[in-house]
Write an enzyme that holds these catalytic residues in place. Sequence first.
Site, PDB file in Angstrom:
ATOM      1  N   ASN A 208      43.748 -17.008  60.323  1.00 50.16           N
ATOM      2  CA  ASN A 208      44.769 -16.087  60.828  1.00 50.16           C
ATOM      3  C   ASN A 208      45.592 -16.801  61.894  1.00 50.16           C
ATOM      4  O   ASN A 208      45.333 -17.957  62.216  1.00 50.16           O
ATOM      5  CB  ASN A 208      44.113 -14.804  61.369  1.00 50.16           C
ATOM      6  CG  ASN A 208      43.153 -15.107  62.492  1.00 50.16           C
ATOM      7  OD1 ASN A 208      43.554 -15.596  63.537  1.00 50.16           O
ATOM      8  ND2 ASN A 208      41.871 -14.839  62.265  1.00 50.16           N
ATOM      9  N   ASP A 276      37.390 -10.664  59.199  1.00 51.18           N
ATOM     10  CA  ASP A 276      36.504  -9.545  58.865  1.00 51.18           C
ATOM     11  C   ASP A 276      35.640  -9.844  57.646  1.00 51.18           C
ATOM     12  O   ASP A 276      34.553  -9.308  57.511  1.00 51.18           O
ATOM     13  CB  ASP A 276      37.331  -8.278  58.625  1.00 51.18           C
ATOM     14  CG  ASP A 276      37.890  -7.733  59.943  1.00 51.18           C
ATOM     15  OD1 ASP A 276      37.176  -7.842  60.963  1.00 51.18           O
ATOM     16  OD2 ASP A 276      39.027  -7.229  59.962  1.00 51.18           O
ATOM     17  N   LYS A 286      36.422 -28.608  44.805  1.00 49.03           N
ATOM     18  CA  LYS A 286      37.763 -28.026  44.894  1.00 49.03           C
ATOM     19  C   LYS A 286      38.031 -27.197  43.629  1.00 49.03           C
ATOM     20  O   LYS A 286      37.790 -27.675  42.511  1.00 49.03           O
ATOM     21  CB  LYS A 286      38.794 -29.154  45.014  1.00 49.03           C
ATOM     22  CG  LYS A 286      40.183 -28.639  45.203  1.00 49.03           C
ATOM     23  CD  LYS A 286      41.182 -29.758  45.387  1.00 49.03           C
ATOM     24  CE  LYS A 286      42.578 -29.178  45.320  1.00 49.03           C
ATOM     25  NZ  LYS A 286      43.555 -30.098  44.807  1.00 49.03           N
ATOM     26  N   PRO A 303      29.598 -10.524  60.141  1.00 46.21           N
ATOM     27  CA  PRO A 303      28.968  -9.756  61.211  1.00 46.21           C
ATOM     28  C   PRO A 303      30.014  -9.419  62.270  1.00 46.21           C
ATOM     29  O   PRO A 303      30.894 -10.240  62.553  1.00 46.21           O
ATOM     30  CB  PRO A 303      27.928 -10.727  61.786  1.00 46.21           C
ATOM     31  CG  PRO A 303      28.328 -12.082  61.322  1.00 46.21           C
ATOM     32  CD  PRO A 303      29.085 -11.897  60.040  1.00 46.21           C
ATOM     33  N   ASP A 304      29.947  -8.215  62.808  1.00 49.81           N
ATOM     34  CA  ASP A 304      30.848  -7.825  63.893  1.00 49.81           C
ATOM     35  C   ASP A 304      30.170  -8.219  65.205  1.00 49.81           C
ATOM     36  O   ASP A 304      29.244  -7.545  65.673  1.00 49.81           O
ATOM     37  CB  ASP A 304      31.130  -6.321  63.844  1.00 49.81           C
ATOM     38  CG  ASP A 304      32.233  -5.934  64.823  1.00 49.81           C
ATOM     39  OD1 ASP A 304      32.308  -6.545  65.913  1.00 49.81           O
ATOM     40  OD2 ASP A 304      33.028  -5.029  64.498  1.00 49.81           O
ATOM     41  N   ILE A 305      30.604  -9.330  65.763  1.00 43.53           N
ATOM     42  CA  ILE A 305      29.903  -9.922  66.921  1.00 43.53           C
ATOM     43  C   ILE A 305      30.027  -9.008  68.131  1.00 43.53           C
ATOM     44  O   ILE A 305      29.054  -8.745  68.844  1.00 43.53           O
ATOM     45  CB  ILE A 305      30.467 -11.328  67.239  1.00 43.53           C
ATOM     46  CG1 ILE A 305      30.581 -12.153  65.962  1.00 43.53           C
ATOM     47  CG2 ILE A 305      29.583 -12.046  68.251  1.00 43.53           C
ATOM     48  CD1 ILE A 305      31.439 -13.395  66.089  1.00 43.53           C
ATOM     49  N   LYS A 337      38.635   2.639  68.702  1.00 42.73           N
ATOM     50  CA  LYS A 337      37.905   1.381  68.472  1.00 42.73           C
ATOM     51  C   LYS A 337      36.884   1.137  69.581  1.00 42.73           C
ATOM     52  O   LYS A 337      35.783   0.656  69.337  1.00 42.73           O
ATOM     53  CB  LYS A 337      38.889   0.216  68.387  1.00 42.73           C
ATOM     54  CG  LYS A 337      38.274  -1.054  67.863  1.00 42.73           C
ATOM     55  CD  LYS A 337      39.305  -2.092  67.492  1.00 42.73           C
ATOM     56  CE  LYS A 337      40.007  -1.757  66.186  1.00 42.73           C
ATOM     57  NZ  LYS A 337      41.037  -2.715  65.835  1.00 42.73           N
ATOM     58  N   LYS A 341      33.025   0.500  68.572  1.00 39.12           N
ATOM     59  CA  LYS A 341      32.343  -0.779  68.825  1.00 39.12           C
ATOM     60  C   LYS A 341      31.240  -0.621  69.871  1.00 39.12           C
ATOM     61  O   LYS A 341      30.329  -1.432  69.930  1.00 39.12           O
ATOM     62  CB  LYS A 341      33.350  -1.820  69.323  1.00 39.12           C
ATOM     63  CG  LYS A 341      34.497  -2.063  68.360  1.00 39.12           C
ATOM     64  CD  LYS A 341      34.237  -3.271  67.514  1.00 39.12           C
ATOM     65  CE  LYS A 341      35.473  -3.605  66.684  1.00 39.12           C
ATOM     66  NZ  LYS A 341      35.256  -4.743  65.804  1.00 39.12           N
TER      67      LYS A 341
HETATM   68  N1  CTP Z   1      35.273  -8.888  66.510  1.00 45.53           N
HETATM   69  C1  CTP Z   1      34.071  -9.551  66.448  1.00 45.53           C
HETATM   70  N2  CTP Z   1      33.513  -9.849  65.243  1.00 45.53           N
HETATM   71  C2  CTP Z   1      34.125  -9.486  64.093  1.00 45.53           C
HETATM   72  C3  CTP Z   1      35.350  -8.805  64.145  1.00 45.53           C
HETATM   73  C4  CTP Z   1      35.892  -8.520  65.363  1.00 45.53           C
HETATM   74  O1  CTP Z   1      33.521  -9.889  67.498  1.00 45.53           O
HETATM   75  N3  CTP Z   1      33.563  -9.784  62.937  1.00 45.53           N
HETATM   76  C5  CTP Z   1      35.828  -8.512  67.819  1.00 45.53           C
HETATM   77  C6  CTP Z   1      37.090  -9.268  68.193  1.00 45.53           C
HETATM   78  O2  CTP Z   1      36.807 -10.443  68.941  1.00 45.53           O
HETATM   79  C7  CTP Z   1      37.811  -8.238  69.047  1.00 45.53           C
HETATM   80  C8  CTP Z   1      37.479  -6.944  68.343  1.00 45.53           C
HETATM   81  O3  CTP Z   1      36.218  -7.173  67.741  1.00 45.53           O
HETATM   82  O4  CTP Z   1      37.300  -8.161  70.339  1.00 45.53           O
HETATM   83  C9  CTP Z   1      38.491  -6.595  67.301  1.00 45.53           C
HETATM   84  O5  CTP Z   1      37.917  -5.760  66.401  1.00 45.53           O
HETATM   85  P1  CTP Z   1      38.473  -5.545  64.923  1.00 45.53           P
HETATM   86  O6  CTP Z   1      37.895  -4.256  64.439  1.00 45.53           O
HETATM   87  O7  CTP Z   1      38.311  -6.731  64.076  1.00 45.53           O
HETATM   88  O8  CTP Z   1      39.919  -5.451  65.299  1.00 45.53           O
HETATM   89  P2  CTP Z   1      41.142  -5.430  64.467  1.00 45.53           P
HETATM   90  O9  CTP Z   1      41.235  -6.598  63.562  1.00 45.53           O
HETATM   91  O10 CTP Z   1      42.209  -5.169  65.454  1.00 45.53           O
HETATM   92  O11 CTP Z   1      40.682  -4.127  63.667  1.00 45.53           O
HETATM   93  P3  CTP Z   1      41.101  -3.388  62.353  1.00 45.53           P
HETATM   94  O12 CTP Z   1      40.358  -4.108  61.301  1.00 45.53           O
HETATM   95  O13 CTP Z   1      40.572  -2.030  62.630  1.00 45.53           O
HETATM   96  O14 CTP Z   1      42.561  -3.508  62.349  1.00 45.53           O
END
Ligand code: CTP
Length: 400
Positions: A208, A276, A286, A303-305, A337, A341
């Site tokens: 990204n 995500d 490749k 994983p959502d850290i 959010k 979270k």
């Molecule tokens: N984050 C994380 N691990 C992930 C995804 C996100 O730690 N796998 C943390 C990011 O560092 C940030 C926050 O979560 O602090 C953002 O959350 P996220 O839900 O990913 O935000 P957006 O991309 O803004 O959300 P959405 O998908 O709802 O648009």
Amino acid sequence: MLSGKRILLIIGGGIAAYKTLELIRLLRRDGAAVTPVMTRAAQEFVTPLSVSALAGEKVYTDLFDLTDEAEMGHIQLSRVADLVVVAPATADMMAKMSGGHADDLASTLLMATDTPVMIAPAMNVRMWEHPATQRNLTVLHMDGIRVIGPDDGDMACGEYGPGRMSEPAAILRAVQAVLGDGPLKGKRVLVTSGPTHEPIDPVRYIANRSSGRQGTAIAEALRNLGADVTFVTGPADAPRPQGLRVIEVETAVQMREAALAALPADAAVFTAAVADWRVARPSDQKIKKSPDGQPLLDFVENPDILAEVAQLRGGRPALVVGFAAETQDVEANATAKRARKGCDWLVANDVSPATGIMGGTENAVVLVTADGAETWERMAKAEVARRLAHRIADALAPGA
Ligand code: CTP
């Protein structure tokens, strides 16, 4: 700012040793006492006489100097300081440190010390870029050694690139950040930053546009208030912050591991733009174009850290700060959010393309806390970082 502090200054054998003379002057002017140690090679570049004249102290050079051992053994010498600074740190010195060698006074002191260590590398650009040096650097980062520099620039050997020792004033600032008495002194803070790269095959990945600038600025601002910062970064464009522990990762899974390994911490700030999803089974080879059509990629959720750390049962940092990139209904989305979270604060920014925020130098944020939402005016990312760091300091060390 450094009065009452003692620096054990190890001078390695490089042309940059002449700049270390200026560093000694700056450290002493700031109130620090300097105990100098020189390697044999360092004495080819500057004389012990100049060093001791500037430091106002005896220069230590030999491991087996009976007088030194009678006055102060090498173990004791390694413990006299609040901080050990190695400047310049040559490629050889870094190799010895990462390998745990102890075959002269400098390397023995570095093995024996129980105080924090900061190195200011200086060497030819090819030596800096050599895989062996980069491998050693990774090991030193993992060992908690603070690294300042090297800078880019013209080098004494006529080449150009990274390898110049940081300027003495920059090394002084990094020393002040470690030893100064900021409100976050003694507090450990984790900062995640940058994008993650999720491999598709050996040459392609999903990424990204995060530049890592906001996270870097936050890590620096926290460091400037005296925090002991661990900075876990994905492959970001922003130059790495100096004078703190940097852990480089590529994927979300690696970022999670590094973030959990950095705990316990008093606060954790999650600025990283973590992917995500990742490709379920990245190809070993490749992926080729094929007459059978386009490749189909299966994804699994990463994983959502932030959520994991915010919801830890044991060892949760006292303050967990998340970030959110939003393109509409910033305040409402950020409030939801924050609750989802489980973090204490959520900093939301409007990243719709018209704002130019993603990858730019400015930010306009809404800070959502348990007390509601505050809209901050648009300002430089460095200023957002400074304000946020002060808010974190107020939360962790009220009245400090
Ligand atoms: N984050 C994380 N691990 C992930 C995804 C996100 O730690 N796998 C943390 C990011 O560092 C940030 C926050 O979560 O602090 C953002 O959350 P996220 O839900 O990913 O935000 P957006 O991309 O803004 O959300 P959405 O998908 O709802 O648009």
